[in-house]
Design a protein around this motif. Sequence first.
Motif, PDB file in Angstrom:
ATOM      1  N   PRO A  34       0.802  -1.238   0.000  1.00  0.00           N
ATOM      2  CA  PRO A  34       0.000   0.000   0.000  1.00  0.00           C
ATOM      3  C   PRO A  34       0.829   1.279   0.000  1.00  0.00           C
ATOM      4  N   SER A  37       2.361   1.775  -3.556  1.00  0.00           N
ATOM      5  CA  SER A  37       1.387   2.218  -4.555  1.00  0.00           C
ATOM      6  C   SER A  37       0.950   3.650  -4.279  1.00  0.00           C
ATOM      7  N   ALA A  38       0.909   4.054  -2.998  1.00  0.00           N
ATOM      8  CA  ALA A  38       0.582   5.442  -2.676  1.00  0.00           C
ATOM      9  C   ALA A  38       1.667   6.389  -3.187  1.00  0.00           C
ATOM     10  N   THR A  41       1.182   6.728  -6.883  1.00  0.00           N
ATOM     11  CA  THR A  41       0.032   7.606  -7.107  1.00  0.00           C
ATOM     12  C   THR A  41       0.424   9.069  -6.972  1.00  0.00           C
ATOM     13  N   ASN A  85      -5.587   1.051  -2.336  1.00  0.00           N
ATOM     14  CA  ASN A  85      -4.444   1.810  -2.835  1.00  0.00           C
ATOM     15  C   ASN A  85      -4.099   1.427  -4.268  1.00  0.00           C
ATOM     16  N   ARG A  88      -6.584   3.297  -6.406  1.00  0.00           N
ATOM     17  CA  ARG A  88      -6.236   4.717  -6.471  1.00  0.00           C
ATOM     18  C   ARG A  88      -5.084   4.953  -7.456  1.00  0.00           C
ATOM     19  N   MET A  89      -4.122   4.046  -7.443  1.00  0.00           N
ATOM     20  CA  MET A  89      -2.988   4.175  -8.358  1.00  0.00           C
ATOM     21  C   MET A  89      -3.453   4.088  -9.809  1.00  0.00           C
TER      22      MET A  89
END
Length: 260
Positions: A34, A37-38, A41, A85, A88-89
């Motif tokens: 997570p 990937s944040a 993003t 996450n 979101r990415m």
Amino acid sequence: MTGSSSPSDVLVEERGDVRWIRLNRPERRNAFDPAMSAAITAAVEESADRRAVVITGSGGSFCAGGALQNLSMPTVGEMRGLYQNSLRMFDAIRSCPRPVIAAVNGAAAGGGNELVVACDLAIAARSATFGQTGPKVGSSPVTGATNVMGVQIGEKRAKELAMLCRRYPAEEAERMGLVNAVVDDDQLESTVEAWCAELARLSPRYLEITKVSSNIWWNSARDSFSTGLGMLVQAVGSPDMVEGATAFLDKRRPEFPPPE
């Protein structure tokens, strides 16, 4: 599955007016947790002033999807964080006003293959491979491969990738329409740079309009993503998930329970 991502997990390099984002966990084939990937993003979302964005991997791998290290003992909170996450990415890539190119320098597996699906364009090194892993590791590729990938390569081929979990060489991925071009490994970055230079000669305003308009199929599938992720959360800790992840980590063939 939780834990913090260090800045070195995601390397951001400015090459003129192009932002290169490099996944940098080669010891796990650039699989993302997570926090990682944040970070991806954030790097994509901060690219509005660039001409293009390139996503690639380090250490001879592109991306192996979500990190599986703790899936044999998962918690709902950890898995919800990983799933949310990841989505979101992918959404950040789709909503980025600039073209996002996948420079696929090695294996794109599972969520890594869905990362290719999310990108606007994809150029692959000849040694790259592609494929989904979901049902093989106790999961399902609901954020791209079970829906949008069907628009890109056709429903039957998309189901083949999503259900059978085979591996496909770069040339076959190009024939299917999963990538735009295949080049020799040592020509990958220079080819991507040439494509970026070509994009830089075009109107960024009208490229953005073109990209936003092309998101019709992604936007139409958005409810499918949320529904699929909800079902995955409800399956956290199931015998199939635990066996799939454990077998993957043990490098053996999974033995799933029979259907109920």
